[in-house]
Design a protein around this motif. Sequence first.
Motif, PDB file in Angstrom:
ATOM      1  N   GLY A 260       0.806  -1.214   0.000  1.00  0.00           N
ATOM      2  CA  GLY A 260       0.000   0.000   0.000  1.00  0.00           C
ATOM      3  C   GLY A 260       0.838   1.263   0.000  1.00  0.00           C
ATOM      4  O   GLY A 260       0.473   2.274  -0.620  1.00  0.00           O
ATOM      5  N   LEU A 261       1.977   1.207   0.682  1.00  0.00           N
ATOM      6  CA  LEU A 261       2.870   2.370   0.707  1.00  0.00           C
ATOM      7  C   LEU A 261       3.401   2.655  -0.697  1.00  0.00           C
ATOM      8  O   LEU A 261       3.437   3.818  -1.128  1.00  0.00           O
ATOM      9  N   ARG A 262       3.789   1.621  -1.400  1.00  0.00           N
ATOM     10  CA  ARG A 262       4.313   1.806  -2.761  1.00  0.00           C
ATOM     11  C   ARG A 262       3.226   2.325  -3.698  1.00  0.00           C
ATOM     12  O   ARG A 262       3.492   3.166  -4.561  1.00  0.00           O
ATOM     13  N   ILE A 263       2.004   1.812  -3.536  1.00  0.00           N
ATOM     14  CA  ILE A 263       0.886   2.277  -4.363  1.00  0.00           C
ATOM     15  C   ILE A 263       0.678   3.779  -4.178  1.00  0.00           C
ATOM     16  O   ILE A 263       0.302   4.502  -5.115  1.00  0.00           O
ATOM     17  N   HIS A 264       0.957   4.253  -2.963  1.00  0.00           N
ATOM     18  CA  HIS A 264       0.797   5.683  -2.671  1.00  0.00           C
ATOM     19  C   HIS A 264       2.070   6.484  -2.956  1.00  0.00           C
ATOM     20  O   HIS A 264       2.215   7.622  -2.506  1.00  0.00           O
ATOM     21  N   GLY A 265       2.994   5.884  -3.694  1.00  0.00           N
ATOM     22  CA  GLY A 265       4.149   6.627  -4.188  1.00  0.00           C
ATOM     23  C   GLY A 265       5.361   6.669  -3.285  1.00  0.00           C
ATOM     24  O   GLY A 265       6.328   7.383  -3.578  1.00  0.00           O
TER      25      GLY A 265
ATOM     26  N   LYS B  73       8.708   5.326  -2.136  1.00  0.00           N
ATOM     27  CA  LYS B  73       9.725   4.450  -2.718  1.00  0.00           C
ATOM     28  C   LYS B  73      10.970   4.296  -1.839  1.00  0.00           C
ATOM     29  O   LYS B  73      11.756   3.379  -2.040  1.00  0.00           O
ATOM     30  N   ASN B  74      11.131   5.207  -0.891  1.00  0.00           N
ATOM     31  CA  ASN B  74      12.300   5.178  -0.019  1.00  0.00           C
ATOM     32  C   ASN B  74      12.283   3.918   0.839  1.00  0.00           C
ATOM     33  O   ASN B  74      11.371   3.698   1.638  1.00  0.00           O
ATOM     34  N   LYS B  75      13.298   3.060   0.656  1.00  0.00           N
ATOM     35  CA  LYS B  75      13.317   1.765   1.345  1.00  0.00           C
ATOM     36  C   LYS B  75      13.377   1.920   2.860  1.00  0.00           C
ATOM     37  O   LYS B  75      12.757   1.145   3.597  1.00  0.00           O
ATOM     38  N   LYS B  76      14.109   2.920   3.326  1.00  0.00           N
ATOM     39  CA  LYS B  76      14.216   3.121   4.772  1.00  0.00           C
ATOM     40  C   LYS B  76      12.865   3.480   5.357  1.00  0.00           C
ATOM     41  O   LYS B  76      12.456   2.941   6.399  1.00  0.00           O
TER      42      LYS B  76
END
Length: 271
Positions: free
Chosen positions: A128-133, A135-138
């Motif tokens: 869900g975090l990626r879907i919301h843009g 991208k920062n792995k940390k």
Amino acid sequence: MALVAFKKQPDKTSKQPSVERRSVYTTKDCNLWYGNHHALKNINLDMKEREVTAIIGPSGCGKSTYIKTLNRMVDLVPNVKTSGVIEYRGRNIFNKEFHVEELRTRVGMVFQKPNPFPKSIFENIAFGLRIHGIKNKKIIHETVEKSLRQAAIWDEVKDRIHEPAYGLSGGQQQRLCIARCLALEPDVLLMDEPTSALDPVSTLKVEELIRDLKEKYSIIIVTHNMQQASRISDKTAFFLNGEVVEYDDTYTIFNNPADNRTEDYITGRFG
């Protein structure tokens, strides 16, 4: 005589100042039809922030329909028509300028049956975090851990975070789904009978979690379990045949209801 002695009477002698809570959802003369079926009838409710509001009533009374209307999930059902107003933080959710994606980000939903994605425990949160843009792995890693901690499941899964979520127990899966909602930092959590498919131990853990989460979130929960409603909620709304029969402090609803139909329901005479 008290009807149900599940919840202690509020301490009216406490010297702590009362907290003025703002409205998070205000429903005004809301009606909903599925085709020709009038499912919700002139609903008027005002629910406050950082409280647990329980919605009770027999099957088919409109409980789940109402809670799904709060984040417009009913939009997905064919032939649905609504009238009236539902305000979230003072904004009418039916207005065209209020995008449904924004609403569902601010208002998370936990369903009756746990529905983890067919992915790892980590990816259930990170997706869900990626879907919301994001991208920062940390940030993603920190948010995954924070969300799982908030949902009181981190210690149980931290050593198998990259294993499939389907390997978790039903209660763990439900807490994972709650963590998935929390990762997007919602304002409100809607819960549609979140413990009905769980065993008593898992139910207790979810109830304890709800009590902890209300310090930060507003929670609206549909439940058939009268003891549960009494244990965890601040306010209770009793629905019957698509109408709100009574809405009040939970202690009042369970110990001194104003309507005989409420008394009949919570004492098991019907439903």
